[in-house]
Write an enzyme that holds these catalytic residues in place. Structure first.
Site, PDB file in Angstrom:
ATOM      1  N   ALA A 260      32.742 -21.998 -84.064  1.00  0.00           N
ATOM      2  CA  ALA A 260      33.191 -22.783 -82.904  1.00  0.00           C
ATOM      3  C   ALA A 260      33.668 -24.182 -83.299  1.00  0.00           C
ATOM      4  O   ALA A 260      33.038 -25.187 -82.937  1.00  0.00           O
ATOM      5  CB  ALA A 260      32.069 -22.870 -81.863  1.00  0.00           C
TER       6      ALA A 260
ATOM      7  N   ARG B 108      34.597 -30.387 -87.404  1.00  0.00           N
ATOM      8  CA  ARG B 108      33.749 -30.681 -86.248  1.00  0.00           C
ATOM      9  C   ARG B 108      33.559 -29.384 -85.481  1.00  0.00           C
ATOM     10  O   ARG B 108      34.553 -28.711 -85.146  1.00  0.00           O
ATOM     11  CB  ARG B 108      34.407 -31.701 -85.319  1.00  0.00           C
ATOM     12  CG  ARG B 108      34.378 -33.111 -85.838  1.00  0.00           C
ATOM     13  CD  ARG B 108      35.060 -34.034 -84.836  1.00  0.00           C
ATOM     14  NE  ARG B 108      35.010 -35.415 -85.270  1.00  0.00           N
ATOM     15  CZ  ARG B 108      35.865 -35.953 -86.138  1.00  0.00           C
ATOM     16  NH1 ARG B 108      36.812 -35.224 -86.682  1.00  0.00           N
ATOM     17  NH2 ARG B 108      35.748 -37.226 -86.476  1.00  0.00           N
TER      18      ARG B 108
ATOM     19  N   ASP C 195      30.291 -26.180 -84.268  1.00  0.00           N
ATOM     20  CA  ASP C 195      28.873 -25.760 -84.303  1.00  0.00           C
ATOM     21  C   ASP C 195      28.369 -25.597 -85.729  1.00  0.00           C
ATOM     22  O   ASP C 195      27.196 -25.832 -86.004  1.00  0.00           O
ATOM     23  CB  ASP C 195      28.705 -24.428 -83.557  1.00  0.00           C
ATOM     24  CG  ASP C 195      28.686 -24.623 -82.044  1.00  0.00           C
ATOM     25  OD1 ASP C 195      28.845 -25.773 -81.601  1.00  0.00           O
ATOM     26  OD2 ASP C 195      28.519 -23.624 -81.324  1.00  0.00           O
TER      27      ASP C 195
ATOM     28  N   ASP D 250      18.974  -3.011 -92.962  1.00  0.00           N
ATOM     29  CA  ASP D 250      19.580  -4.007 -93.853  1.00  0.00           C
ATOM     30  C   ASP D 250      18.717  -5.267 -93.896  1.00  0.00           C
ATOM     31  O   ASP D 250      18.604  -5.923 -94.934  1.00  0.00           O
ATOM     32  CB  ASP D 250      20.991  -4.364 -93.371  1.00  0.00           C
ATOM     33  CG  ASP D 250      21.990  -3.265 -93.690  1.00  0.00           C
ATOM     34  OD1 ASP D 250      21.723  -2.475 -94.613  1.00  0.00           O
ATOM     35  OD2 ASP D 250      23.036  -3.207 -93.023  1.00  0.00           O
ATOM     36  N   GLY D 251      18.110  -5.614 -92.756  1.00  0.00           N
ATOM     37  CA  GLY D 251      17.222  -6.777 -92.695  1.00  0.00           C
ATOM     38  C   GLY D 251      16.045  -6.626 -93.660  1.00  0.00           C
ATOM     39  O   GLY D 251      15.610  -7.596 -94.284  1.00  0.00           O
TER      40      GLY D 251
ATOM     41  N   ASN E 248      23.614 -12.171 -98.023  1.00  0.00           N
ATOM     42  CA  ASN E 248      24.579 -12.056 -96.915  1.00  0.00           C
ATOM     43  C   ASN E 248      25.404 -13.324 -96.747  1.00  0.00           C
ATOM     44  O   ASN E 248      26.611 -13.297 -96.881  1.00  0.00           O
ATOM     45  CB  ASN E 248      23.857 -11.810 -95.582  1.00  0.00           C
ATOM     46  CG  ASN E 248      23.748 -10.336 -95.239  1.00  0.00           C
ATOM     47  OD1 ASN E 248      24.261  -9.492 -95.949  1.00  0.00           O
ATOM     48  ND2 ASN E 248      23.071 -10.051 -94.147  1.00  0.00           N
ATOM     49  N   GLU E 249      24.720 -14.429 -96.413  1.00  0.00           N
ATOM     50  CA  GLU E 249      25.453 -15.663 -96.141  1.00  0.00           C
ATOM     51  C   GLU E 249      24.534 -16.868 -96.127  1.00  0.00           C
ATOM     52  O   GLU E 249      23.310 -16.749 -96.030  1.00  0.00           O
ATOM     53  CB  GLU E 249      26.220 -15.589 -94.798  1.00  0.00           C
ATOM     54  CG  GLU E 249      25.402 -15.747 -93.536  1.00  0.00           C
ATOM     55  CD  GLU E 249      24.608 -14.533 -93.166  1.00  0.00           C
ATOM     56  OE1 GLU E 249      23.363 -14.617 -93.254  1.00  0.00           O
ATOM     57  OE2 GLU E 249      25.177 -13.497 -92.811  1.00  0.00           O
TER      58      GLU E 249
HETATM   59  P1  NAP Z   1      18.404  -9.660 -87.047  1.00  0.00           P
HETATM   60  O1  NAP Z   1      18.914 -10.719 -86.144  1.00  0.00           O
HETATM   61  O2  NAP Z   1      17.122  -8.955 -86.716  1.00  0.00           O
HETATM   62  O3  NAP Z   1      19.522  -8.513 -87.270  1.00  0.00           O
HETATM   63  C1  NAP Z   1      20.835  -8.765 -87.455  1.00  0.00           C
HETATM   64  C2  NAP Z   1      21.608  -7.452 -87.578  1.00  0.00           C
HETATM   65  O4  NAP Z   1      22.475  -7.605 -88.707  1.00  0.00           O
HETATM   66  C3  NAP Z   1      20.768  -6.194 -87.798  1.00  0.00           C
HETATM   67  O5  NAP Z   1      21.296  -5.157 -87.028  1.00  0.00           O
HETATM   68  C4  NAP Z   1      20.966  -5.942 -89.280  1.00  0.00           C
HETATM   69  O6  NAP Z   1      20.890  -4.573 -89.620  1.00  0.00           O
HETATM   70  C5  NAP Z   1      22.392  -6.400 -89.459  1.00  0.00           C
HETATM   71  N1  NAP Z   1      22.770  -6.703 -90.841  1.00  0.00           N
HETATM   72  C6  NAP Z   1      22.096  -7.388 -91.800  1.00  0.00           C
HETATM   73  N2  NAP Z   1      22.816  -7.455 -92.921  1.00  0.00           N
HETATM   74  C7  NAP Z   1      23.977  -6.780 -92.666  1.00  0.00           C
HETATM   75  C8  NAP Z   1      25.122  -6.507 -93.432  1.00  0.00           C
HETATM   76  N3  NAP Z   1      25.267  -6.952 -94.683  1.00  0.00           N
HETATM   77  N4  NAP Z   1      26.138  -5.825 -92.846  1.00  0.00           N
HETATM   78  C9  NAP Z   1      26.052  -5.391 -91.575  1.00  0.00           C
HETATM   79  N5  NAP Z   1      24.982  -5.611 -90.789  1.00  0.00           N
HETATM   80  C10 NAP Z   1      23.956  -6.313 -91.340  1.00  0.00           C
HETATM   81  O7  NAP Z   1      18.253 -10.329 -88.485  1.00  0.00           O
HETATM   82  P2  NAP Z   1      17.899  -9.675 -89.869  1.00  0.00           P
HETATM   83  O8  NAP Z   1      17.757  -8.183 -89.741  1.00  0.00           O
HETATM   84  O9  NAP Z   1      16.797 -10.442 -90.477  1.00  0.00           O
HETATM   85  O10 NAP Z   1      19.233  -9.987 -90.661  1.00  0.00           O
HETATM   86  C11 NAP Z   1      19.651 -11.292 -90.916  1.00  0.00           C
HETATM   87  C12 NAP Z   1      21.142 -11.279 -90.799  1.00  0.00           C
HETATM   88  O11 NAP Z   1      21.504 -11.230 -89.442  1.00  0.00           O
HETATM   89  C13 NAP Z   1      21.817 -12.520 -91.305  1.00  0.00           C
HETATM   90  O12 NAP Z   1      21.991 -12.500 -92.686  1.00  0.00           O
HETATM   91  C14 NAP Z   1      23.128 -12.481 -90.535  1.00  0.00           C
HETATM   92  O13 NAP Z   1      24.153 -11.890 -91.292  1.00  0.00           O
HETATM   93  C15 NAP Z   1      22.850 -11.583 -89.356  1.00  0.00           C
HETATM   94  N6  NAP Z   1      23.151 -12.299 -88.132  1.00  0.00           N
HETATM   95  C16 NAP Z   1      24.162 -11.824 -87.370  1.00  0.00           C
HETATM   96  C17 NAP Z   1      24.548 -12.495 -86.236  1.00  0.00           C
HETATM   97  C18 NAP Z   1      25.678 -11.944 -85.423  1.00  0.00           C
HETATM   98  O14 NAP Z   1      26.223 -10.886 -85.792  1.00  0.00           O
HETATM   99  N7  NAP Z   1      26.079 -12.639 -84.369  1.00  0.00           N
HETATM  100  C19 NAP Z   1      23.910 -13.655 -85.850  1.00  0.00           C
HETATM  101  C20 NAP Z   1      22.889 -14.133 -86.654  1.00  0.00           C
HETATM  102  C21 NAP Z   1      22.514 -13.429 -87.816  1.00  0.00           C
HETATM  103  P3  NAP Z   1      19.552  -3.706 -89.576  1.00  0.00           P
HETATM  104  O15 NAP Z   1      19.305  -3.427 -88.133  1.00  0.00           O
HETATM  105  O16 NAP Z   1      19.904  -2.497 -90.361  1.00  0.00           O
HETATM  106  O17 NAP Z   1      18.451  -4.511 -90.200  1.00  0.00           O
END
Ligand code: NAP
Length: 265
Positions: free
Chosen positions: A185, A148, A150, A45-46, A121-122
């Site tokens: 938070a 107030r 994070d 997804d990333g 995503n967001e």
């Molecule tokens: P990453 O930190 O390497 O991976 C974040 C995880 O989120 C990966 O497992 C990714 O899937 C998964 N993901 C991305 N979009 C998704 C969706 N629409 N539904 C379900 N899972 C999803 O960062 P990245 O791969 O560059 O992705 C950025 C995304 O990470 C941000 O948009 C944010 O949504 C997410 N994120 C999540 C958290 C958390 O859950 N605590 C914290 C920060 C950011 P793949 O392994 O298939 O790439």
């Protein structure tokens, strides 16, 4: 049919990209990384998020498909062994497109300048140094709360399974033209109060966030993080643009939720 293929960059995804590329060319499709009709991401997804940001200026003219080389994804829902089937479908079958909503973020600065971003995503806001974020939240021009904590997260329906879910947000079906605000938070006690629940806003509702104190803020748009100073306010709303996914078989959203979070058959 003009195509572009983006790989996550690991050896498995690179090899699959090469295989896919040669199949596509065998079927007389043309690689065009500038103006593709179809954008294929190979990875997770990333990787699809990166593909979206690479081609976010051509949303009206291209459709996206994701192949996953790791675990099942929400955007990347084709398996490596299905690529021949996928190429044949791209070549021969009428392309059914489904559209998912995006979030538009407009950052307005004190000097009058503004910058616009689109998120798949967001979008989030936090302070740059981990200090408490203090912002006023207005909805449709009405003051809603002084937050107030994070930070705040504004999620699209398809992003609701990502960071939003980890923040306790609801999962939203991507056919809903809406965005969800979740708190990161929040501070809640006898003095400070926030709503405490995720909010789901329809397309015609705009949310403004106004920093109470000057300083630097960390904004994220999907995987992209940037630091901003001199912010006057930030406007969030459901964007007029949408992302289009090419669909060659049904794979309902709730089935993807089940297979990703509960159990895959
Ligand atoms: P990453 O930190 O390497 O991976 C974040 C995880 O989120 C990966 O497992 C990714 O899937 C998964 N993901 C991305 N979009 C998704 C969706 N629409 N539904 C379900 N899972 C999803 O960062 P990245 O791969 O560059 O992705 C950025 C995304 O990470 C941000 O948009 C944010 O949504 C997410 N994120 C999540 C958290 C958390 O859950 N605590 C914290 C920060 C950011 P793949 O392994 O298939 O790439």
């Amino acid at each position: 049919m003009k195509f572009a293929i983006l790989s996550k960059g690991d050896s498995k995804s690179d090899a699959l990209k090469q295989k896919m590329m040669s199949y596509m060319k065998d079927f007389e499709m043309i690689e065009d990384t500038e103006a593709p009709d179809i954008v294929i991401s190979v990875g997770g997804d990333g990787t699809l998020l990166q593909a979206f940001h690479t081609y976010s200026h051509r949303l009206d003219d291209c459709s996206f498909v994701g192949i996953h080389t790791g675990h099942l994804g929400f955007y990347a829902d084709w398996l490596p062994h299905e690529v021949e089937k996928l190429v044949i479908a791209i070549k021969n079958e009428p392309m059914l497109r489904i559209e998912y909503p995006l979030i538009e973020t407009i950052v307005r600065y004190e000097q009058g300048r503004e910058t616009r971003f689109l998120a798949l995503n967001e979008a989030t806001i936090k302070t740059h140094n981990g200090a408490t974020l203090v912002v006023d939240v207005d909805i449709r021009g009405q003051h809603f709360e002084r937050f107030r904590g994070d930070g705040l997260c504004l999620s699209t329906p398809s992003g609701s399974t990502a960071y939003n879910k980890a923040l306790g947000g609801a999962l939203m079906h991507p056919s809903l033209e809406a965005m969800q605000m979740t708190e990161i938070a929040s501070i809640n006690n006898r003095v400070f109060r926030t709503v405490g629940s995720p909010l789901i806003l329809p397309k015609h509702h705009t949310l403004h966030v106004t920093p109470v104190n000057k300083g630097k803020f960390m904004l994220t748009i999907d995987h992209i993080t940037s630091e901003h100073q001199g912010i006057k306010s930030i406007q969030y709303r459901v964007a007029d643009e949408k992302i289009r996914f090419a669909r060659f078989r049904p794979f309902p959203f709730w089935k993807r939720v089940h297979d990703s979070f509960i159990a895959s058959e």
